[in-house]
Motif scaffolding. Structure first.
Motif, short mmCIF file in Angstrom:
data_model
loop_
_atom_site.label_atom_id
_atom_site.label_comp_id
_atom_site.label_asym_id
_atom_site.label_seq_id
_atom_site.Cartn_x
_atom_site.Cartn_y
_atom_site.Cartn_z
N CYS A 1 7.05 6.70 4.54
CA CYS A 1 8.34 5.99 4.63
C CYS A 1 8.53 5.43 6.04
N ASP A 2 8.16 6.23 7.02
CA ASP A 2 8.29 5.81 8.41
C ASP A 2 7.47 4.55 8.68
N ASN A 3 6.36 4.42 7.99
CA ASN A 3 5.51 3.25 8.18
C ASN A 3 5.91 2.05 7.33
N ILE A 4 6.82 2.28 6.38
CA ILE A 4 7.31 1.15 5.56
C ILE A 4 8.63 0.63 6.13
N LEU A 5 9.55 1.58 6.41
CA LEU A 5 10.90 1.21 6.86
C LEU A 5 10.83 0.48 8.21
N GLY A 6 11.38 -0.71 8.24
CA GLY A 6 11.40 -1.49 9.48
C GLY A 6 10.08 -2.18 9.78
N ARG A 7 9.05 -1.94 8.98
CA ARG A 7 7.76 -2.59 9.22
C ARG A 7 7.36 -3.50 8.07
N SER A 8 8.23 -3.57 7.07
CA SER A 8 7.94 -4.43 5.92
C SER A 8 8.48 -5.83 6.19
N PHE A 9 7.95 -6.77 5.42
CA PHE A 9 8.32 -8.16 5.64
C PHE A 9 9.72 -8.47 5.10
N CYS A 10 10.16 -7.72 4.09
CA CYS A 10 11.50 -7.98 3.56
C CYS A 10 12.16 -6.66 3.15
N GLY A 11 13.37 -6.76 2.64
CA GLY A 11 14.17 -5.58 2.34
C GLY A 11 13.66 -4.75 1.17
N LEU A 12 12.75 -5.29 0.36
CA LEU A 12 12.27 -4.50 -0.79
C LEU A 12 11.56 -3.24 -0.29
N GLY A 13 10.72 -3.41 0.72
CA GLY A 13 9.99 -2.26 1.25
C GLY A 13 10.95 -1.22 1.82
N ASP A 14 11.90 -1.68 2.63
CA ASP A 14 12.89 -0.76 3.22
C ASP A 14 13.63 0.00 2.12
N GLU B 1 0.83 -1.22 0.00
CA GLU B 1 0.00 0.00 0.00
C GLU B 1 0.86 1.26 0.00
N GLY B 2 1.94 1.24 0.77
CA GLY B 2 2.77 2.44 0.91
C GLY B 2 3.37 2.88 -0.42
N ASN B 3 3.91 1.93 -1.18
CA ASN B 3 4.50 2.30 -2.47
C ASN B 3 3.44 2.77 -3.45
N TYR B 4 2.27 2.15 -3.38
CA TYR B 4 1.15 2.57 -4.23
C TYR B 4 0.81 4.04 -3.97
N TRP B 5 0.72 4.41 -2.69
CA TRP B 5 0.36 5.79 -2.36
C TRP B 5 1.48 6.77 -2.68
N MET B 6 2.70 6.35 -2.42
CA MET B 6 3.81 7.28 -2.68
C MET B 6 3.92 7.60 -4.17
N VAL B 7 3.69 6.61 -5.02
CA VAL B 7 3.71 6.87 -6.47
C VAL B 7 2.69 7.94 -6.81
N ARG B 8 1.51 7.84 -6.20
CA ARG B 8 0.45 8.82 -6.49
C ARG B 8 0.84 10.23 -6.01
N VAL B 9 1.46 10.30 -4.85
CA VAL B 9 1.86 11.61 -4.33
C VAL B 9 2.93 12.22 -5.25
N TYR B 10 3.87 11.38 -5.69
CA TYR B 10 4.90 11.89 -6.60
C TYR B 10 4.30 12.39 -7.90
#
Ligand SMILES: Cc1cc2nc3c(=O)[nH]c(=O)nc-3n(C[C@H](O)[C@H](O)[C@H](O)COP(=O)(O)O)c2cc1C
Ligand code: SF4
Length: 438
Positions: free
Chosen positions: A387-400, A358-367
């Motif tokens: 970013c604060d809600n993705i970094l360290g809260r994602s299941f793998c390194g792709l989100g970070d 969800e986070g990457n989906y929304w960030m693309v829209r904001v950009y």
């Protein structure tokens, strides 16, 4: 174009790249004439535990991005457990900007094959896989033909060089998904499942391929093994820095006169690499760059003298990653570059966990909104909060990794964002891209 000074040329330490320019470098005949398979003969006379110790002593760290100590990883494989052991080579190389493993496999595939045999012998594996990116058809062809040549010469198969050691090596082409470079997603994909990361622990060292002890290593890591066996740990450590030993292939791309692969001792600086590469393209001045692919925080012109080793880049607030230095100039826009990378992460997100999906989906829209000239000051807070809600809260390194260019570009180039928001920079995207963006 600038010509490198002799003292800068001396920074080149061709070890993994040393055969690349030899005629027919990919054929076994050329490889054997240039030290090829001598390390294997030496290794097969040693005890596997001594080989693991040698790799520990060399200080070799993984070339896949995280820099994990290789000998330590091999040492985690339980011995005498009665289970099959596997070596899996990660040849997915999907990180944007990264271009070191594919040229290695194209020009010198036997360096990898020889490394695979030695590493498999050390961890007591009788089956190894090279998982190669699906689109890399040419490299895969070279690799498969090298594997066949090695079988024909008795370096692979049963009773290798009459030592009693058996090894089967399979080259497996993936379907071209960035997430399949993540080691546990790679293992799922290799087993025939959809490539998605696995929950850890348990780690691959005990529960890897087919739930058996498995080492996953990058192409560059495994190709470093034969030179270490031949040259010794001290020789390897004579290159690089105390904690980042050996040479590294730095791939330079973007606004540089001679893009390509430059193998230098770790700790070389971007200033030196740029000199080796003939400088910036005419009319371009360095503005920002990635030290290790698009998942690593951007650095700026003020970081030209940062030593490009694991510690040096970390101290500058970024990550050495895959040593993919992508060079951008004063004619490139950090906001637009970050948007393009985010499009990539959004597209490649496997969808398993909410923060990244969800986070990457929304960030693309904001950009898109900012780049279409309709951004607001609050959008910048929204980006940092996301970013604060993705970094360290994602299941793998792709989100970070997806957050790296967002937070670092906002840190160094906030004015560029404000120029779009406050109307000083002309919109780069049309309003058509904004469907549903508000
Ligand atoms: C999203 C993602 C993609 C990755 N892609 C690759 C890749 O293409 N090649 C690679 O060697 N490692 C990749 N990695 C790192 C691997 O998970 C793993 O750390 C590496 O293969 C271990 O090998 P090494 O210890 O030799 O570096 C990726 C990690 C993540 C999170
Ligand atoms: S961080 Fe992204 S790629 Fe990784 S598991 Fe979550 S959704 Fe998948």
């Amino acid at each position: 174009m600038t010509t490198p000074r002799p003292e800068t040329l001396a920074k080149l330490t061709p070890v993994l790249t040393k055969r690349w320019l030899s005629p027919d470098a990919w054929r076994i005949g050329t490889y054997e004439q240039l030290d090829g398979y001598a390390a294997l003969r030496k290794a097969l006379k040693a005890h596997p535990d001594d080989l693991i110790q040698l790799i520990k002593d060399s200080g070799l760290r993984g070339r896949g991005g995280a820099g994990f100590p290789t000998g330590l990883k091999w040492g985690f494989i339980p011995q005498g457990d009665g289970k099959p052991h596997y070596l899996v080579v990660n040849a997915d190389e999907g990180e944007p900007g990264t271009c070191k493993d594919l040229p290695l496999m194209t020009h010198d595939p036997h360096a990898l094959v020889e490394g695979v045999i030695i590493a498999s012998y050390a961890i007591r594996a009788n089956r190894a896989y090279i998982y190669i990116r699906g689109e890399a058809v040419h490299a895969a062809r070279r690799l498969r033909s090298a594997v066949q040549e090695a079988y024909d010469k008795g370096y692979l198969g049963r009773n290798i060089l009459r030592t009693g050691y058996d090894l089967e090596l399979v080259v497996h082409s993936g379907a071209g998904a960035y997430i399949c470079g993540e080691e546990t997603a790679l293992l799922d994909s290799l087993e025939g499942f959809r490539g998605q990361p696995r929950l850890r622990p348990p780690f691959p060292a005990t529960h890897g391929l087919y739930a058996s002890p498995t080492v996953v290593n990058n192409v560059g890591t495994i190709a470093s093994v034969p030179p270490i066996v031949l040259g010794g740990a001290d020789w390897w450590k004579s290159m690089g820095t105390e904690k980042s030993s050996g040479p590294m292939i730095y791939s330079l791309s973007g606004r540089v006169a001679n893009p390509g692969q430059y193998e230098c001792s770790m700790g070389v600086t971007l200033r030196e690499l740029l000199e080796l590469a003939g400088g910036m393209q005419p009319g371009h001045n360095l503005r920002f760059w990635t030290p290790g692919g698009s998942s690593t925080p951007l650095l700026a012109a003020e970081h030209l003298d940062v030593p490009l080793d694991f510690e040096g880049v970390a101290a500058a607030g970024s990550i050495l990653g895959t040593t993919a230095t992508q060079i951008f100039s004063d004619q490139d826009c950090p906001v637009y570059a970050t948007y393009r990378w985010l499009e990539f992460y959004h597209h490649e997100s496997c969808g398993k966990c909410t923060p990244c999906r969800e986070g990457n989906y929304w960030m693309v829209r904001v950009y898109r909104r900012i780049l279409a000239g309709q951004g607001t000051h609050e959008d910048l807070d929204t980006l940092l909060d996301t970013c604060d809600n993705i970094l360290g809260r994602s299941f793998c390194g792709l989100g970070d990794g997806a957050t790296s260019s967002v937070t670092s570009s906002l840190k160094y180039f906030k004015q560029d964002y404000l120029d779009y928001i406050e109307g000083r920079t002309a919109p780069k995207l049309s309003e058509k891209t904004l469907v549903g963006a508000h």
